[in-house]
Write an enzyme that holds these catalytic residues in place. Structure first.
Site, short mmCIF file in Angstrom:
data_model
loop_
_atom_site.label_atom_id
_atom_site.label_comp_id
_atom_site.label_asym_id
_atom_site.label_seq_id
_atom_site.Cartn_x
_atom_site.Cartn_y
_atom_site.Cartn_z
N GLU A 247 -1.77 -6.73 7.51
CA GLU A 247 -0.57 -6.59 8.03
C GLU A 247 0.02 -7.75 9.43
OE1 GLU A 247 2.51 -6.40 7.62
OE2 GLU A 247 3.17 -4.72 7.54
N HIS B 155 1.02 -1.41 -0.10
CA HIS B 155 0.00 -0.39 -0.11
C HIS B 155 0.66 1.18 -0.11
CE1 HIS B 155 0.59 1.18 3.93
NE2 HIS B 155 0.88 -0.20 4.59
#
Length: 229
Positions: A83, A10
């Site tokens: 994550e 990202h």
């Protein structure tokens, strides 16, 4: 034609700029992160993508949707691509963690694959959930190209495992810049080769670029051992 995976991290966030651990903390992209993602979207505009997948975190979904827009593709959220969770380290800087949880932090630095902060995840736990997702995506899109947007820690763990590296060194030996592009090709469901790694040429002339050097003790302080988030 091998199956091709475009593996993307990202774009940058405000916590990225502040050098804070942000694993399970859901934060949006910063304006810089949106510019980075838009630059990658333009780079991939003419590529054919059979599917686009992303971690369900806001920063990954936003990055994926920016990239998906020129292709008219729906972004599919995959919870197990999220994550690594940092437990009670979340939103703290490395200096704060070293001062408050020094012994725990030192142990984690030595073996982030099997050791986790209290309330967080180890690298082994991340691989246990994320690797099956990659295999399922490869199986579902054989001989086609797919884009996956995930996170710095998760991406590095996946790359280490897929290429047969010692994943204990994933933090010290691999990097993932914001909105970086990595390309993996699969001859079958498990045999992968690396075609491109951590490429940010699509935004290397953008202003206010975020380099993320400060979290790394290996690279920001040559006389100390460590790694980055």
């Amino acid at each position: 034609m091998p199956t091709r995976i475009y593996l993307v991290r990202h774009g940058a966030t405000e916590l990225t700029a502040e050098d804070r651990f942000a694993g399970s903390t859901d934060v949006p992209l910063s304006e810089e992160g949106r510019r980075q993602a838009a630059a990658l979207a333009e780079r991939l505009r003419c590529d054919t993508l059979d599917g686009i997948y992303a971690s369900p975190m806001g920063r990954t979904l936003e990055t994926a949707r920016i990239i998906a827009a020129p292709h008219g593709c729906e972004v599919r959220a995959e919870p197990d691509l999220r994550e690594i969770a940092y437990g009670h380290w979340e939103e703290r800087t490395r200096d704060e963690i070293e001062q408050t949880f020094g012994e725990e932090y030192d142990a984690w630095q030595e073996d982030p694959l099997t050791i986790a902060p209290a309330g967080g995840e180890s690298g082994v736990q991340v691989l246990a959930r994320a690797l099956p997702v990659i295999r399922r995506i490869v199986q579902g899109h054989r001989h086609r190209s797919v884009l996956i947007v995930s996170h710095k820690g998760t991406n590095r763990l996946l790359i280490s495992s897929l290429l047969g590296f010692d994943a204990r060194g994933y933090r010290d030996r691999l990097d993932q810049s914001p909105a970086a592009l990595t390309i993996l090709e699969f001859a079958n469901d498990v045999r992968a080769r690396l075609k491109l790694f951590n490429d940010i040429s699509h935004y290397d002339r953008l202003p206010e670029r975020c380099f993320e050097q400060r979290l790394s003790r290996w690279w920001s302080a040559p006389d100390k051992r460590g790694g980055d988030v």
